[in-house]
Enzyme design. Structure first.
Site, PDB file in Angstrom:
ATOM      1  N   ARG A 144     -10.888  -1.080  14.542  1.00  0.00           N
ATOM      2  CA  ARG A 144     -10.700  -0.271  13.327  1.00  0.00           C
ATOM      3  C   ARG A 144     -11.708  -0.784  12.297  1.00  0.00           C
ATOM      4  NH1 ARG A 144      -4.733   0.256  10.712  1.00  0.00           N
ATOM      5  NH2 ARG A 144      -5.135  -1.932  10.193  1.00  0.00           N
ATOM      6  N   MET A 195       9.677  24.469   0.413  1.00  0.00           N
ATOM      7  CA  MET A 195       8.852  23.462  -0.238  1.00  0.00           C
ATOM      8  C   MET A 195       9.673  22.570  -1.172  1.00  0.00           C
ATOM      9  SD  MET A 195       5.258  24.275  -2.014  1.00  0.00           S
ATOM     10  CE  MET A 195       3.988  23.055  -2.182  1.00  0.00           C
ATOM     11  N   LYS A 250       0.842  -1.203   0.000  1.00  0.00           N
ATOM     12  CA  LYS A 250       0.000   0.000   0.000  1.00  0.00           C
ATOM     13  C   LYS A 250       0.877   1.253   0.000  1.00  0.00           C
ATOM     14  CE  LYS A 250      -0.325  -0.401   5.053  1.00  0.00           C
ATOM     15  NZ  LYS A 250      -1.161  -0.887   6.168  1.00  0.00           N
ATOM     16  N   TYR A 269      13.852  31.494   4.935  1.00  0.00           N
ATOM     17  CA  TYR A 269      12.729  32.312   5.422  1.00  0.00           C
ATOM     18  C   TYR A 269      12.935  32.746   6.861  1.00  0.00           C
ATOM     19  CZ  TYR A 269      10.013  30.803   1.338  1.00  0.00           C
ATOM     20  OH  TYR A 269       9.563  30.574   0.075  1.00  0.00           O
TER      21      TYR A 269
HETATM   22  C1  LIG Z   1      -0.478  -2.012   6.680  1.00  0.00           C
HETATM   23  C2  LIG Z   1      -1.035  -3.315   7.110  1.00  0.00           C
HETATM   24  C3  LIG Z   1      -0.190  -4.432   7.247  1.00  0.00           C
HETATM   25  C4  LIG Z   1       1.314  -4.354   7.127  1.00  0.00           C
HETATM   26  O1  LIG Z   1       1.829  -3.669   8.237  1.00  0.00           O
HETATM   27  P1  LIG Z   1       3.420  -3.662   8.573  1.00  0.00           P
HETATM   28  O2  LIG Z   1       3.485  -3.210   9.972  1.00  0.00           O
HETATM   29  O3  LIG Z   1       4.059  -2.701   7.635  1.00  0.00           O
HETATM   30  O4  LIG Z   1       3.898  -5.045   8.381  1.00  0.00           O
HETATM   31  C5  LIG Z   1      -0.788  -5.642   7.550  1.00  0.00           C
HETATM   32  N1  LIG Z   1      -2.124  -5.759   7.725  1.00  0.00           N
HETATM   33  C6  LIG Z   1      -2.963  -4.702   7.613  1.00  0.00           C
HETATM   34  C7  LIG Z   1      -4.428  -4.897   7.819  1.00  0.00           C
HETATM   35  C8  LIG Z   1      -2.451  -3.437   7.321  1.00  0.00           C
HETATM   36  O5  LIG Z   1      -3.269  -2.396   7.229  1.00  0.00           O
END
Ligand SMILES: *Cc1c(COP(=O)(O)O)cnc(C)c1O
Length: 370
Positions: free
Chosen positions: A142, A311, A44, A263
């Site tokens: 969550r 930036m 991700k 700045y």
């Molecule tokens: C992001 C995520 C992971 C991976 O997490 P790491 O700590 O980077 O290994 C695994 N499971 C879920 C549901 C996540 O959101």
């Protein structure tokens, strides 16, 4: 550390990815988990800043059964690159977009009957099945449900193929993790008693898959670990940081003692100084609060960033670097050798965690793979 600067790239600020390190880490994770546990790498957030497209290609080549992402947009980006990928969405997809999940053969996380019913109806209308993994809330609060009755109703829907069931750990303490694991296995047992079967049961992220071998089950979901970032304390696995970030000096200024820089003139030269302007800033994902703490490494020497970060640019004090010249390479994030700052140190200085340091590296820096 070895520096791989790409002279053909369109920008001097470059995120350099060692794809061999990614392969090395992934193989070591697979070996650690053994043949009975599938490894689903989590890529991700643009593969934690490493560039999802290239990382997906490498991990698919290495035999990853699934590629996990957080959102539908991330999933569709991967699908556009290959029909061969098995793609898993860890997060929630809004109801109005569920048809895209089916049309693109994406495996979706599901935790409510309402959503599952919709998916099932859409799938039946197309003469296919929607492949899902059920999410159980074991305490993180969550995503997920702890309602066995609701899960059983989902499992009876005609258009749903429930390939897996999973949960996520809060990593609050060993005792709390054990309690979450126990709740998860109780839920699985209850569903299995009713005759439901799951190909993949999974609960372990990077930390858990190293520290708690008994939590690995049929599948693990490591993210940070694949990219060579350690966060665990008990278990051992050999991994290598795959990312580094480098740039080149755009300009040198020789300024007299007392002159301000950047700045608001927040920094004033304590002596006659040589200041290097560097072409990266907070819009590249470098933390703005690194002011007064951050440094780059030029010719193996630490050079503190001075004045506020802009930036697109920032300034470093290079007065003490013998022979410094325009076009010299500056290491922003290195592997920690030769006076470079690694991701661990960056996270400590910026007051965050390692995942945020790399995930926030924006699309703007050029990515170079070797
Ligand atoms: C992001 C995520 C992971 C991976 O997490 P790491 O700590 O980077 O290994 C695994 N499971 C879920 C549901 C996540 O959101």
């Amino acid at each position: 550390m070895n520096i791989h600067f790409d002279e053909t790239a369109l920008r001097d600020t470059q995120v350099v990815i060692d794809t061999e390190a990614i392969r090395f880490n992934f193989r070591n994770i697979k070996e650690m988990c053994g043949d009975n546990t599938a490894v689903m790498p989590v890529i991700k957030a643009n593969a934690y800043g490493h560039g999802a497209g290239e990382i997906a290609r490498v991990l698919h080549e290495e035999g990853a059964v699934y590629l996990a992402v957080a959102t539908l947009t991330e999933a569709l980006e991967l699908r556009a690159l290959s029909d061969d990928y098995e793609i898993f969405i860890l997060g929630h997809t809004p109801d109005r977009l569920l048809e895209k999940v089916i049309d693109n053969r994406i495996t979706q996380t599901v935790f409510s009957y309402k959503q599952a019913e919709l998916l099932s109806a859409l799938a039946c209308g197309k003469g296919v099945k929607a492949r899902v993994h059920l999410k159980v809330d074991t305490g993180f609060h969550r995503l997920g449900t702890d309602d066995a009755g609701e899960l059983k109703k989902i499992l009876q829907l005609p258009g749903i193929e429930a390939e897996g069931i999973f949960s996520h750990l809060a990593l609050a303490s060993y005792e709390d993790d054990m309690e979450q694991f126990r709740r998860f296995m109780n839920m699985v047992d209850e569903l299995e008693r009713d005759g439901f079967r799951f190909k993949y049961k999974h609960i372990a992220d990077s930390i858990a898959c190293v520290d708690y071998p008994e939590f690995r089950l049929d599948m693990v979901r490591p993210g940070a670990l694949v990219f060579g970032l350690k966060g665990f304390h008990k278990g051992h696995i050999e991994i290598k940081q795959a990312i580094s970030m480098i740039t080149k000096i755009s300009q040198l200024h020789r300024i007299p003692e007392g002159e301000g820089v950047s700045y608001d003139y927040c920094w004033k030269a304590p002596r006659d100084s040589v200041i290097a302007t560097l072409p990266f800033g907070y819009a590249d994902g470098y933390p703005r609060n690194m002011r007064d703490k951050g440094y780059v490494t030029i010719r193996g020497i630490k050079c503190p960033l001075v004045g506020v970060l802009c930036m697109d640019q920032c300034m470093a004090d290079v007065t003490h670097v013998p022979g410094v010249s325009e076009d010299d390479i500056a290491v922003i994030y290195g592997d920690g050798t030769d006076n470079t700052m690694n991701i661990q140190e960056a996270s400590e200085l910026a007051g965050t965690n390692k995942n945020e340091i790399i995930a926030r590296i924006m699309a703007r820096p050029v990515r170079v793979y070797y």
